[in-house]
Design an enzyme around this catalytic site. Structure first.
Site, short mmCIF file in Angstrom:
data_model
loop_
_atom_site.label_atom_id
_atom_site.label_comp_id
_atom_site.label_asym_id
_atom_site.label_seq_id
_atom_site.Cartn_x
_atom_site.Cartn_y
_atom_site.Cartn_z
CB CYS A 67 -0.91 -0.01 1.22
SG CYS A 67 -1.79 1.54 1.44
CG HIS A 100 -6.65 9.45 0.14
ND1 HIS A 100 -6.83 8.12 -0.20
CD2 HIS A 100 -7.00 10.18 -0.94
CE1 HIS A 100 -7.27 8.05 -1.46
NE2 HIS A 100 -7.39 9.29 -1.92
P1 AMP Z 1 -8.01 9.25 -5.01
O1 AMP Z 1 -8.18 9.30 -6.51
O2 AMP Z 1 -9.05 10.00 -4.26
O3 AMP Z 1 -7.82 7.83 -4.53
O4 AMP Z 1 -6.69 10.05 -4.72
C1 AMP Z 1 -5.42 9.52 -4.79
C2 AMP Z 1 -4.48 10.69 -4.86
O5 AMP Z 1 -3.20 10.26 -4.47
C3 AMP Z 1 -4.35 11.32 -6.25
O6 AMP Z 1 -4.73 12.70 -6.19
C4 AMP Z 1 -2.87 11.14 -6.58
O7 AMP Z 1 -2.33 12.23 -7.30
C5 AMP Z 1 -2.25 11.01 -5.20
N1 AMP Z 1 -0.99 10.26 -5.13
C6 AMP Z 1 -0.73 9.04 -5.67
N2 AMP Z 1 0.53 8.68 -5.39
C7 AMP Z 1 1.08 9.69 -4.64
C8 AMP Z 1 2.36 9.91 -4.05
N3 AMP Z 1 3.35 9.01 -4.15
N4 AMP Z 1 2.56 11.06 -3.39
C9 AMP Z 1 1.57 11.98 -3.28
N5 AMP Z 1 0.34 11.82 -3.81
C10 AMP Z 1 0.10 10.69 -4.49
ZN ZN Z 2 -2.35 1.49 3.58
#
Ligand code: AMP
Ligand code: ZN
Length: 112
Positions: free
Chosen positions: A3, A98
């Site tokens: 994860c 998140h």
């Molecule tokens: P969701 O689509 O609501 O699941 O949001 C996931 C978010 O995580 C997206 O806005 C991505 O840009 C962000 N995300 C994915 N990988 C990373 C990472 N390594 N660091 C920071 N944000 C990330």
């Molecule tokens: Zn997790």
């Protein structure tokens, strides 16, 4: 478990962190959709809102306390939006709960 947000929360994958305590971590989104866009996650793995229950819900209220504190610190005086996508129709892509905090732009187009 593989994860990405567990790994970011544990410091195993680098992130642009804004805040951290024993329960949560806040860091900037890698693909921002507004001038200010950060995420707040619990360190404990909870897949989505669907997995919030009486055993783990204290961390969710703590996340909102942290958001209020960060909003003051980052001077988000004109407002901000908090979003937690849950499941496929909402477009959830990372299955570790998140909270997106988005600010720095007038969000005229509203879904709700
Ligand atoms: P969701 O689509 O609501 O699941 O949001 C996931 C978010 O995580 C997206 O806005 C991505 O840009 C962000 N995300 C994915 N990988 C990373 C990472 N390594 N660091 C920071 N944000 C990330
Ligand atoms: Zn997790």
């Amino acid at each position: 478990m593989d994860c990405i947000f567990c790994k970011i929360a544990a410091g195993e994958i680098p992130s642009k962190a804004i805040y951290e305590d024993e329960l949560v971590k806040a860091f900037y989104d890698i693909n921002p959709c507004a001038p200010v866009h950060f995420l707040v996650v619990p360190k404990e793995h909870i897949a989505s809102i669907n997995e919030v229950n009486s055993e783990n819900s204290a961390v969710i209220s703590h996340i909102y306390e942290v958001i209020a504190q960060l909003a003051k610190q980052l001077k988000l005086d004109k407002g901000y939006r908090v979003i937690s996508n849950c499941g496929e129709d909402a477009g959830q892509t990372v299955f570790h709960i998140h909270f997106h905090v988005i600010a720095g732009v007038h969000m005229g187009e509203k879904l709700i």
